[in-house]
Design a protein around this motif. Structure first.
Motif, short mmCIF file in Angstrom:
data_model
loop_
_atom_site.label_atom_id
_atom_site.label_comp_id
_atom_site.label_asym_id
_atom_site.label_seq_id
_atom_site.Cartn_x
_atom_site.Cartn_y
_atom_site.Cartn_z
N THR A 109 -9.24 -1.36 -18.65
CA THR A 109 -9.41 -0.29 -17.65
C THR A 109 -10.03 -0.84 -16.38
O THR A 109 -9.59 -0.50 -15.27
N ASN A 110 -11.03 -1.68 -16.55
CA ASN A 110 -11.66 -2.29 -15.37
C ASN A 110 -10.67 -3.19 -14.63
O ASN A 110 -10.65 -3.22 -13.39
N GLU A 111 -9.86 -3.93 -15.37
CA GLU A 111 -8.83 -4.77 -14.76
C GLU A 111 -7.83 -3.93 -13.99
O GLU A 111 -7.45 -4.26 -12.86
N LEU A 112 -7.40 -2.82 -14.61
CA LEU A 112 -6.44 -1.93 -13.95
C LEU A 112 -7.04 -1.33 -12.69
O LEU A 112 -6.38 -1.25 -11.66
N ASN A 113 -8.28 -0.91 -12.79
CA ASN A 113 -8.93 -0.32 -11.61
C ASN A 113 -9.06 -1.35 -10.49
O ASN A 113 -8.94 -1.00 -9.31
N ILE A 118 -7.65 1.81 -4.45
CA ILE A 118 -7.04 2.40 -3.25
C ILE A 118 -7.12 1.45 -2.07
O ILE A 118 -6.20 1.39 -1.24
N ASP A 119 -8.17 0.66 -2.00
CA ASP A 119 -8.29 -0.31 -0.91
C ASP A 119 -7.19 -1.36 -1.00
O ASP A 119 -6.59 -1.75 0.02
N LYS A 120 -6.90 -1.83 -2.21
CA LYS A 120 -5.85 -2.84 -2.38
C LYS A 120 -4.48 -2.25 -2.07
O LYS A 120 -3.62 -2.93 -1.51
N VAL A 121 -4.27 -0.98 -2.47
CA VAL A 121 -2.98 -0.34 -2.18
C VAL A 121 -2.79 -0.19 -0.68
O VAL A 121 -1.71 -0.48 -0.13
N GLU A 122 -3.84 0.26 0.02
CA GLU A 122 -3.75 0.41 1.48
C GLU A 122 -3.53 -0.93 2.16
O GLU A 122 -2.73 -1.05 3.10
N ASP A 123 -4.23 -1.95 1.66
CA ASP A 123 -4.07 -3.29 2.23
C ASP A 123 -2.65 -3.80 2.02
O ASP A 123 -2.03 -4.35 2.95
N TYR A 124 -2.10 -3.62 0.82
CA TYR A 124 -0.73 -4.06 0.52
C TYR A 124 0.27 -3.29 1.38
O TYR A 124 1.22 -3.87 1.92
#
Length: 169
Positions: A109-113, A118-124
């Protein structure tokens, strides 16, 4: 008041030596001692011996049955303890496995999080896909205060429920 002593302690007092002899004088005990006599048992008849033999056999049978019952109870107690120990060992193994799986679930779960934050999704989205955040001037509001109506291709306005019913839904 005279004291009454139920015990005769004179026998334990030291005896004084007589002047005539150095060895203490032997005094016989009182003659009221019971005499020992040999009593012979009467001989039993054959029927009495058979009855005694049967009674002895019945006693032996009862003792054997009781001993077997006690052995069975003891064996069952040992068997049940062994079964209980095996079940407790199984429970312990399953609890350890559950603990390990819970630890793995927390780790995943921690790995998935961390991967889907959201920061990584916005950055991508911004850097790789070239997307930008929506601006206020790009928002369009729809006014639905005049009711539900649909404009059909020929320009006629019709009720939305009529269009839905005509399409077969």
């Amino acid at each position: 008041m005279a004291q009454y002593n139920a015990y005769n302690f004179e026998r334990f007092e030291p005896k004084t030596a007589s002047k005539t002899s150095t060895a203490p004088k032997y005094e016989p005990q009182s003659q009221n001692r019971p005499q020992i006599r040999l009593v012979e048992k009467p001989k039993k008849s054959a029927s009495q011996l058979r009855a005694q033999s049967r009674a002895d056999a019945v006693k032996l049978f009862k003792i054997t049955v009781i001993a077997l019952a006690l052995f069975a109870v003891f064996a069952f107690a040992i068997y049940s303890r062994v079964q209980l120990d095996e079940i407790n060992r199984d429970i312990s193994a399953v609890e350890n496995e559950i603990k390990l799986l819970n630890d793995d679930a927390i780790k995943l779960t921690n790995e998935l999080n961390s991967v889907v934050s959201i920061d990584k999704v916005e950055d991508y989205a911004a850097n790789v896909l070239g997307m930008v955040k929506i601006q206020d001037y790009q928002v369009v509001y729809v006014d639905r205060s005049d009711g539900d109506s649909v404009v059909v291709a020929d320009g006629k306005k019709t009720d939305a429920s009529a269009v839905i019913n005509d399409s077969g839904e």
